[in-house]
Design an enzyme around this catalytic site. Structure first.
Site, PDB file in Angstrom:
ATOM      1  N   ARG A   1       0.814  -1.221   0.000  1.00 56.12           N
ATOM      2  CA  ARG A   1       0.000   0.000   0.000  1.00 56.12           C
ATOM      3  C   ARG A   1       0.849   1.273   0.000  1.00 56.12           C
ATOM      4  O   ARG A   1       0.316   2.387  -0.084  1.00 56.12           O
ATOM      5  CB  ARG A   1      -0.909   0.032   1.234  1.00 56.12           C
ATOM      6  CG  ARG A   1      -1.853  -1.140   1.365  1.00 56.12           C
ATOM      7  CD  ARG A   1      -2.553  -1.145   2.720  1.00 56.12           C
ATOM      8  NE  ARG A   1      -3.532  -0.079   2.835  1.00 56.12           N
ATOM      9  CZ  ARG A   1      -4.845  -0.268   2.748  1.00 56.12           C
ATOM     10  NH1 ARG A   1      -5.336  -1.475   2.562  1.00 56.12           N
ATOM     11  NH2 ARG A   1      -5.675   0.748   2.857  1.00 56.12           N
TER      12      ARG A   1
ATOM     13  N   TYR B   1       0.656   4.337  -2.479  1.00 55.07           N
ATOM     14  CA  TYR B   1      -0.405   5.324  -2.233  1.00 55.07           C
ATOM     15  C   TYR B   1      -0.138   6.096  -0.943  1.00 55.07           C
ATOM     16  O   TYR B   1      -0.110   7.326  -0.941  1.00 55.07           O
ATOM     17  CB  TYR B   1      -1.751   4.603  -2.160  1.00 55.07           C
ATOM     18  CG  TYR B   1      -2.943   5.526  -2.037  1.00 55.07           C
ATOM     19  CD1 TYR B   1      -3.326   6.335  -3.100  1.00 55.07           C
ATOM     20  CD2 TYR B   1      -3.703   5.570  -0.866  1.00 55.07           C
ATOM     21  CE1 TYR B   1      -4.432   7.173  -2.993  1.00 55.07           C
ATOM     22  CE2 TYR B   1      -4.803   6.407  -0.765  1.00 55.07           C
ATOM     23  CZ  TYR B   1      -5.167   7.207  -1.825  1.00 55.07           C
ATOM     24  OH  TYR B   1      -6.250   8.032  -1.722  1.00 55.07           O
ATOM     25  N   ASP B   2       0.095   5.359   0.160  1.00 55.52           N
ATOM     26  CA  ASP B   2       0.286   6.001   1.466  1.00 55.52           C
ATOM     27  C   ASP B   2       1.459   6.984   1.431  1.00 55.52           C
ATOM     28  O   ASP B   2       1.329   8.148   1.816  1.00 55.52           O
ATOM     29  CB  ASP B   2       0.559   4.954   2.565  1.00 55.52           C
ATOM     30  CG  ASP B   2      -0.555   3.930   2.704  1.00 55.52           C
ATOM     31  OD1 ASP B   2      -1.540   4.016   1.955  1.00 55.52           O
ATOM     32  OD2 ASP B   2      -0.422   3.039   3.555  1.00 55.52           O
TER      33      ASP B   2
ATOM     34  N   GLN C   1     -12.903  -4.985  11.927  1.00 57.13           N
ATOM     35  CA  GLN C   1     -12.208  -3.716  11.657  1.00 57.13           C
ATOM     36  C   GLN C   1     -13.255  -2.631  11.391  1.00 57.13           C
ATOM     37  O   GLN C   1     -14.337  -2.911  10.902  1.00 57.13           O
ATOM     38  CB  GLN C   1     -11.218  -3.836  10.486  1.00 57.13           C
ATOM     39  CG  GLN C   1     -11.798  -4.171   9.126  1.00 57.13           C
ATOM     40  CD  GLN C   1     -11.953  -5.653   8.874  1.00 57.13           C
ATOM     41  OE1 GLN C   1     -12.444  -6.375   9.734  1.00 57.13           O
ATOM     42  NE2 GLN C   1     -11.576  -6.111   7.689  1.00 57.13           N
TER      43      GLN C   1
ATOM     44  N   GLN D   1      -8.536   0.140  12.440  1.00 52.76           N
ATOM     45  CA  GLN D   1      -9.461   1.194  12.872  1.00 52.76           C
ATOM     46  C   GLN D   1      -9.257   2.439  12.033  1.00 52.76           C
ATOM     47  O   GLN D   1      -8.137   2.796  11.707  1.00 52.76           O
ATOM     48  CB  GLN D   1      -9.212   1.566  14.343  1.00 52.76           C
ATOM     49  CG  GLN D   1      -9.670   0.516  15.334  1.00 52.76           C
ATOM     50  CD  GLN D   1      -9.505   1.020  16.757  1.00 52.76           C
ATOM     51  OE1 GLN D   1      -8.427   1.446  17.142  1.00 52.76           O
ATOM     52  NE2 GLN D   1     -10.564   0.986  17.535  1.00 52.76           N
TER      53      GLN D   1
END
Length: 316
Positions: A144, A147-148, A211, A279
């Site tokens: 990821r 993107y992050d 989640q 979360q």
């Protein structure tokens, strides 16, 4: 109505961009929609094509752009894991080179510029809910990260241009958003569940489904972006969280959609993706105080037009 402005929206035919185009046209502005259609869809902006103040340009923001505008909303970037992991190098380029090119344009023409950043800059957060002063917990080499880290680097560039060149910047950290014009195949949880339920397929929940996510209806989100761009004084840069602080587990969302559609779909559980945050909930204290903004649309009320949109797209 205020003064009419010339406004550039990169990623303007995407899910968020198309709604923003419509909102700004409705406010009497000239809108230039720029998109390379990697994930944006011409269908999203088709209703706007006859508007006398709407213009479309096929362009990839990783290349420089020379236009004259008053404001820039930089939304260009694939925003769902399926799309941004399809070509991770291009995803990073879109975030980083795209930011450099749009900031360079804003500097040359003295335009105000807003960056559509993301809650993904917080990674898998060790702080809950997330406030803007939290630096995040991101894996820089995971699947990821394109993107992050791309979005984190874009924020860095925005603030460096602000400090070094006194550029007027705005940075919005956008949390999960849903509504009409989402892509059927974008792999996001709301569109996934609605499409599966409409087709009577099994609904795939990652892990136990415990989640959490917070879901903001697109009209609320667009209102937040416009307020951030227009807020005075200009020295309020953000970053500011925009999202709905009502928190739901993924399992709750699946059950809500099945009940709403009267669907025969069964819930099945599949393994959790790598680095999937457990979360996600925005603290919107800053948005409330600085922008006078908070979301108004309840999840149940926003799901209805979203479901209607997908019924039409799927021909059901």
């Amino acid at each position: 109505m205020g003064v009419s402005k010339r406004i550039l929206i990169t990623g303007g035919s995407g899910f968020l961009g198309s709604h923003l185009c419509e909102r700004l046209l409705g406010a009497g502005h000239d809108v230039l929609c720029v998109d390379n259609y990697f994930t944006g869809r011409k269908e999203n902006i088709r209703p706007l094509l006859g508007h006398p103040h709407f213009e479309v340009l096929r362009h990839d923001v990783t290349f420089p752009l020379y236009v004259e505008v008053d404001e820039i909303y930089n939304l260009a970037c694939p925003a769902s894991p399926i799309h941004y992991q399809h070509d991770p190098v291009q995803t990073t380029k879109t975030s980083v080179h795209g930011a450099i090119n749009m900031l360079g344009l804003a500097k040359r023409i003295k335009a105000k510029i807003l960056q559509a950043s993301t809650s993904e800059v917080y990674g898998d957060p060790a702080v809950h809910p997330q406030t803007e002063d939290y630096w995040g917990n991101v894996n820089p080499i995971g699947p990821r990260a394109c993107y992050d880290e791309g979005k984190r680097c874009a924020e860095t560039l925005f603030f460096d241009y602000h400090r070094q060149h006194r550029l007027r910047i705005k940075v919005a950290r956008i949390f999960n958003t849903y509504g009409p014009n989402m892509a059927v195949n974008d792999g996001r949880v709301v569109s996934n569940f609605i499409v599966q339920a409409l087709r009577g397929q099994d609904i795939t929940v990652y892990g136990k489904g415990d989640q959490t996510r917070s879901f903001c209806y697109v009209d609320d989100l667009v209102d937040g972006l416009v307020r951030l761009m227009e807020v005075t004084p200009d020295d309020f840069t953000g970053p500011v969280n925009l999202g709905n602080p009502r928190e739901f587990t993924i399992l709750e969302l699946a059950e809500k959609i099945i009940a709403m559609l009267g669907s025969s779909s069964k819930i099945i559980h599949t393994p959790l993706p790598t680095d999937d945050p457990m979360q996600r909930k925005p603290d919107i204290t800053l948005a409330k105080s600085a922008l006078g903004w908070e979301p108004k649309v309840l999840l149940e009320d926003g799901l209805a037009p979203t479901v209607a949109f997908f019924r039409k797209v799927l021909g059901l």
